[in-house]
Design a protein around this motif. Structure first.
Motif, PDB file in Angstrom:
ATOM      1  N   TYR A   1      34.024  34.196  32.606  1.00 49.07           N
ATOM      2  CA  TYR A   1      34.562  35.592  32.635  1.00 49.07           C
ATOM      3  C   TYR A   1      35.178  35.969  33.820  1.00 49.07           C
ATOM      4  N   ALA A   2      34.361  35.747  34.885  1.00 53.65           N
ATOM      5  CA  ALA A   2      34.807  36.270  36.278  1.00 53.65           C
ATOM      6  C   ALA A   2      36.266  35.658  36.559  1.00 53.65           C
ATOM      7  N   GLU A   3      36.375  34.314  36.044  1.00 48.99           N
ATOM      8  CA  GLU A   3      37.464  33.728  36.439  1.00 48.99           C
ATOM      9  C   GLU A   3      38.736  34.317  35.616  1.00 48.99           C
ATOM     10  N   ALA A   4      38.263  34.392  34.491  1.00 48.53           N
ATOM     11  CA  ALA A   4      39.689  35.115  33.458  1.00 48.53           C
ATOM     12  C   ALA A   4      39.753  36.581  33.894  1.00 48.53           C
ATOM     13  N   ALA A   5      38.966  37.216  34.286  1.00 50.79           N
ATOM     14  CA  ALA A   5      39.228  38.334  35.217  1.00 50.79           C
ATOM     15  C   ALA A   5      39.936  38.593  36.131  1.00 50.79           C
ATOM     16  N   ARG A   6      39.613  37.452  37.210  1.00 52.88           N
ATOM     17  CA  ARG A   6      40.412  37.539  38.240  1.00 52.88           C
ATOM     18  C   ARG A   6      41.644  37.302  38.080  1.00 52.88           C
ATOM     19  N   ARG A   7      42.068  36.355  36.847  1.00 55.46           N
ATOM     20  CA  ARG A   7      43.435  36.034  36.743  1.00 55.46           C
ATOM     21  C   ARG A   7      44.059  37.217  36.080  1.00 55.46           C
ATOM     22  N   ALA A   8      43.502  38.091  35.216  1.00 54.13           N
ATOM     23  CA  ALA A   8      44.261  38.933  34.507  1.00 54.13           C
ATOM     24  C   ALA A   8      44.006  40.330  35.166  1.00 54.13           C
TER      25      ALA A   8
ATOM     26  N   ALA B   1      37.947  28.608  31.453  1.00 54.08           N
ATOM     27  CA  ALA B   1      36.829  27.530  31.374  1.00 54.08           C
ATOM     28  C   ALA B   1      37.405  26.209  31.807  1.00 54.08           C
ATOM     29  N   ALA B   2      38.593  25.932  31.582  1.00 57.06           N
ATOM     30  CA  ALA B   2      39.339  24.604  31.914  1.00 57.06           C
ATOM     31  C   ALA B   2      39.376  24.582  33.464  1.00 57.06           C
ATOM     32  N   ALA B   3      39.977  25.724  34.084  1.00 51.69           N
ATOM     33  CA  ALA B   3      40.227  25.856  35.279  1.00 51.69           C
ATOM     34  C   ALA B   3      38.892  25.786  36.191  1.00 51.69           C
ATOM     35  N   HIS B   4      37.912  26.046  35.696  1.00 46.40           N
ATOM     36  CA  HIS B   4      36.692  26.494  36.266  1.00 46.40           C
ATOM     37  C   HIS B   4      35.925  24.969  36.310  1.00 46.40           C
ATOM     38  N   ARG B   5      36.250  24.338  35.166  1.00 43.26           N
ATOM     39  CA  ARG B   5      35.746  22.783  35.143  1.00 43.26           C
ATOM     40  C   ARG B   5      36.355  21.858  36.008  1.00 43.26           C
ATOM     41  N   SER B   6      37.586  22.178  36.137  1.00 41.61           N
ATOM     42  CA  SER B   6      38.391  21.189  36.927  1.00 41.61           C
ATOM     43  C   SER B   6      38.277  21.492  38.519  1.00 41.61           C
ATOM     44  N   ARG B   7      37.744  22.413  38.824  1.00 40.64           N
ATOM     45  CA  ARG B   7      37.300  22.617  40.327  1.00 40.64           C
ATOM     46  C   ARG B   7      36.097  22.123  40.700  1.00 40.64           C
TER      47      ARG B   7
ATOM     48  N   HIS C   1      41.464  42.248  34.976  1.00 41.90           N
ATOM     49  CA  HIS C   1      40.568  43.176  34.167  1.00 41.90           C
ATOM     50  C   HIS C   1      39.761  41.973  33.492  1.00 41.90           C
ATOM     51  N   ILE C   2      38.614  42.537  32.922  1.00 46.67           N
ATOM     52  CA  ILE C   2      37.761  41.633  31.962  1.00 46.67           C
ATOM     53  C   ILE C   2      38.602  41.531  30.710  1.00 46.67           C
ATOM     54  N   VAL C   3      38.468  40.212  30.181  1.00 46.08           N
ATOM     55  CA  VAL C   3      39.228  39.988  28.991  1.00 46.08           C
ATOM     56  C   VAL C   3      38.439  39.230  27.934  1.00 46.08           C
ATOM     57  N   GLU C   4      38.384  39.470  26.853  1.00 48.65           N
ATOM     58  CA  GLU C   4      37.498  38.667  25.954  1.00 48.65           C
ATOM     59  C   GLU C   4      38.335  37.809  24.863  1.00 48.65           C
ATOM     60  N   ARG C   5      39.785  37.703  25.137  1.00 50.86           N
ATOM     61  CA  ARG C   5      40.539  36.899  24.163  1.00 50.86           C
ATOM     62  C   ARG C   5      40.257  35.425  24.568  1.00 50.86           C
ATOM     63  N   GLY C   6      39.849  34.658  23.498  1.00 46.33           N
ATOM     64  CA  GLY C   6      39.516  33.408  23.269  1.00 46.33           C
ATOM     65  C   GLY C   6      40.393  32.396  24.005  1.00 46.33           C
ATOM     66  N   ASP C   7      41.659  32.600  23.975  1.00 48.95           N
ATOM     67  CA  ASP C   7      42.634  31.755  24.672  1.00 48.95           C
ATOM     68  C   ASP C   7      42.669  31.676  26.222  1.00 48.95           C
ATOM     69  N   LEU C   8      42.406  33.077  26.777  1.00 48.86           N
ATOM     70  CA  LEU C   8      42.466  33.370  28.082  1.00 48.86           C
ATOM     71  C   LEU C   8      41.065  32.809  28.614  1.00 48.86           C
ATOM     72  N   LEU C   9      39.816  32.827  27.922  1.00 44.92           N
ATOM     73  CA  LEU C   9      38.712  32.364  28.216  1.00 44.92           C
ATOM     74  C   LEU C   9      38.812  30.776  28.295  1.00 44.92           C
ATOM     75  N   GLU C  10      39.406  30.407  27.463  1.00 45.87           N
ATOM     76  CA  GLU C  10      39.335  28.819  27.285  1.00 45.87           C
ATOM     77  C   GLU C  10      40.451  28.238  28.707  1.00 45.87           C
ATOM     78  N   GLN C  11      41.110  28.884  28.896  1.00 41.56           N
ATOM     79  CA  GLN C  11      42.179  28.638  30.110  1.00 41.56           C
ATOM     80  C   GLN C  11      41.169  28.749  31.298  1.00 41.56           C
TER      81      GLN C  11
END
Length: 125
Positions: free
Chosen positions: A97-104, A118-124, A106-116
């Motif tokens: 949620y923090a990574e998605a919020a940093r990118r957007a 999560a993938a970025a978080h895993r790759s790091r 603001h806090i987001v709950e959209r599944g596609d943005l959270l999946e993106q």
């Protein structure tokens, strides 16, 4: 509205005793008439200090602490206060949620943005 039920409080306290874990948010609070969203993962033993992701509407959501007493004391127009989103169900740990919020911005709950995020978080890792 009661911001913390006994079950929510118990889960937050349990999470607060488990350090260095990337907890899934337990509860979401929001301002029903303006900016302000909080995704909370844990509570300190003092029964007041919460930890989670806060978005006050300035474009820079951040992880940190807040006070349940302060959230409860907020008085908004029309006799409203900060509310608990009774339908909120977290799908990811707070780091996503923090990574998605940093990118957007603001806090987001959209599944596609959270999946993106999560993938970025895993790759790091």
């Amino acid at each position: 509205m009661i911001l913390l039920t006994n079950d929510i409080r118990d889960q937050l306290l349990t999470n607060g005793r488990q350090r260095d874990i990337d907890h899934v948010p337990v509860v979401k609070f929001f301002n029903p008439v303006g900016a302000g969203t909080w995704l909370i993962t844990e509570m300190e033993a003092d029964g007041d200090t919460l930890f989670g992701l806060a978005d006050l509407g300035f474009g820079c959501p951040e992880l940190g602490s807040c006070s349940i007493a302060e959230l409860s004391s907020v008085r908004l127009p029309f006799g409203l206060g900060i509310e608990r989103d009774i339908l909120f169900q977290a799908m990811f740990p707070i780091s996503v949620y923090a990574e998605a919020a940093r990118r957007a911005g603001h806090i987001v709950e959209r599944g596609d943005l959270l999946e993106q995020a999560a993938a970025a978080h895993r790759s790091r890792r």
